[in-house]
Design a protein around this motif. Structure first.
Motif, mmCIF file in Angstrom:
data_model
loop_
_atom_site.group_PDB
_atom_site.id
_atom_site.type_symbol
_atom_site.label_atom_id
_atom_site.label_comp_id
_atom_site.label_asym_id
_atom_site.label_seq_id
_atom_site.Cartn_x
_atom_site.Cartn_y
_atom_site.Cartn_z
ATOM 1 N N GLY A 144 44.812 19.654 24.031
ATOM 2 C CA GLY A 144 45.907 20.589 24.247
ATOM 3 C C GLY A 144 47.184 19.937 24.723
ATOM 4 O O GLY A 144 48.215 20.613 24.828
ATOM 5 N N TYR A 145 47.162 18.632 25.000
ATOM 6 C CA TYR A 145 48.359 17.923 25.469
ATOM 7 C C TYR A 145 48.712 16.729 24.582
ATOM 8 O O TYR A 145 49.890 16.525 24.280
ATOM 9 N N GLY A 146 47.720 15.943 24.172
ATOM 10 C CA GLY A 146 48.042 14.823 23.310
ATOM 11 C C GLY A 146 47.088 13.659 23.478
ATOM 12 O O GLY A 146 46.081 13.749 24.193
ATOM 13 N N THR A 147 47.417 12.557 22.795
ATOM 14 C CA THR A 147 46.562 11.374 22.801
ATOM 15 C C THR A 147 47.383 10.122 23.075
ATOM 16 O O THR A 147 48.596 10.077 22.835
ATOM 17 N N ILE A 148 46.700 9.100 23.597
ATOM 18 C CA ILE A 148 47.288 7.788 23.845
ATOM 19 C C ILE A 148 46.307 6.745 23.343
ATOM 20 O O ILE A 148 45.098 6.844 23.601
ATOM 21 N N GLY A 149 46.803 5.748 22.629
ATOM 22 C CA GLY A 149 45.968 4.643 22.186
ATOM 23 C C GLY A 149 46.728 3.335 22.270
ATOM 24 O O GLY A 149 47.790 3.205 21.651
#
Length: 417
Positions: A144-149
């Motif tokens: 619901g907020y996002g992703t980081i990679g």
């Protein structure tokens, strides 16, 4: 739990250096091989809901090899768990570590960070290699907020260093569709290379954040001991035209935009410089524009102690006044204790055949109240008259005291011509 205590023949702590009647300042050497806490209760005021966890940890040594395992698990939702495994070889200085975390809706991390709409959290980080060049990968998904990679490389020997590259992506649910369309996408590509000396001082060698609408790069240093920073940022290209749609304003060729921040962490001096090829406002076009501004930020970033700004325009096209072609220059000095109430020390606008100036003006952005003295001097009135049979010329000087409310459009002016 299993503990190791010193053998009876080993030297005991020297108590001769302690004050009479006081307890020793340290315990005998103890190594905890295993630890288990059956229940940890976290109150709702901390995490948004009452939660209960258990903690287990285990440490083993085999020659120069040290291995650690840990588990932190929700008692009511066993799938919500943090697992850590790490191994370190004292001889070769090799590290091999991994941490994973899963959390369902309403869990601890979301509660601590105030992410009330998070549908779940997944986190994983892996690191392996010699201390001088540990390589790894970090992935975070907050539903619901996002992703980081990110791909990571860290040097854990003096000087400490960090290199990372990857992407941050916002979830479509937190960005309005029209804003996402104007941005051109919800992804930001990040690259960073930095190191830290023992002072301690952080050096940002390179940092770039790239999105469809533009790229921002940063470099500089921060002295953590002295509380001082010296940072420089550049944005290029920068496309803000989609955000001006239907505003009656259009611009062309914005950039580069330069930003410098220097001084104390809590009270730096900020400098901004930008260039713009063209700006069109309600049919009037301004060409080849440069903007420079600098200001000393108030303590705690609560306002501006003093700010100076200048704008220069090399060319103008005013349909109603074809002879008014520029150049044009504006200068202003101002201060504000809170970014709402503004004291405008001086304001000067100078162009062909005209000068506008003001001193001691006051503006309240919240209430809309304005006041100030205004001086307008026109050297040749014919330059401002539309073409026609009438021939009006001469010099005009107007002095005015202006007071009123810009929000309600109730303005009173006492004129002296």
């Amino acid at each position: 739990s299993i503990f190791h205590f010193p053998e009876s023949g080993q030297a005991q702590p020297d108590q001769s250096r302690t004050h009479p009647g006081s307890a020793p300042l340290s315990l005998p050497h103890v190594m905890v091989h295993e630890m288990e806490i059956h229940r940890i209760d976290i109150v709702a005021a901390v995490a948004g809901a009452p939660l209960s966890y258990r903690l287990e940890s285990n440490a083993q040594t085999d020659g120069p090899q040290l291995e650690i395992r840990a588990l932190f698990q929700d008692l009511h939702r066993p799938e919500d768990v943090l697992r850590l495994t790490a191994a370190y070889d004292l001889k070769t200085e090799q590290v091999d570590a991994e941490a994973t975390y899963h959390e369902s809706k309403g869990g601890l991390a979301a509660g601590l960070m105030g992410l009330s709409k998070a549908t779940g959290i997944r986190f994983q980080v892996k690191a392996k290699g010699p201390l001088a060049a540990v390589k790894g990968r970090l992935d975070l998904d907050v539903g619901g907020y996002g992703t980081i990679g990110f791909d990571l490389e860290a040097g854990l020997k003096e000087p400490l260093s960090l290199t990372l590259g990857g992407q941050v992506r916002a979830d479509p649910s937190i960005v309005p569709a029209d804003v996402a369309a104007r941005l051109g996408g919800l992804e930001i590509d990040l690259k960073c290379r930095a190191d830290m000396t023992s002072n301690p001082k952080i050096h940002i060698r390179t940092f770039t954040a790239s999105a469809p609408s533009g790229t921002v790069s940063v470099e500089g240093s921060a002295d953590l001991a002295a509380g001082l920073m010296d940072l420089r940022a550049t944005a290029l290209p920068l496309n803000v035209s989609p955000f001006l749609k239907d505003s009656g304003i259009s611009l062309e060729g914005l950039g580069p935009v330069h930003l410098a921040v220097k001084g104390a962490f809590s009270q730096p001096e900020v400098t901004i410089a930008a260039a713009l090829k063209a700006l069109k406002v309600q049919g009037t076009t301004f060409k080849d524009i440069t903007i420079e501004a600098r200001g000393a930020v108030g303590v705690g970033y609560r306002g501006l102690q003093k700010a100076e700004a200048s704008v220069s325009v090399q060319g103008m096209e005013v349909p109603q006044v074809p002879d008014l072609k520029g150049p044009l220059r504006g200068d202003v000095t101002a201060a504000s204790p809170d970014f709402i109430r503004w004291d405008v020390g001086t304001l000067r606008l100078a162009g062909p055949e005209i000068t506008v100036s003001s001193e001691g003006a006051q503006i309240d952005m919240d209430s809309g109240l304005i006041s100030g003295d205004l001086l307008v001097a026109i050297q040749r009135m014919a330059a401002f008259m539309p073409a026609g049979p009438a021939n009006v010329d001469g010099r005009l000087v107007v002095r005015a005291r202006v007071e009123g409310n810009a929000a309600t459009r109730q303005i009173r002016a006492d004129l002296n011509m």
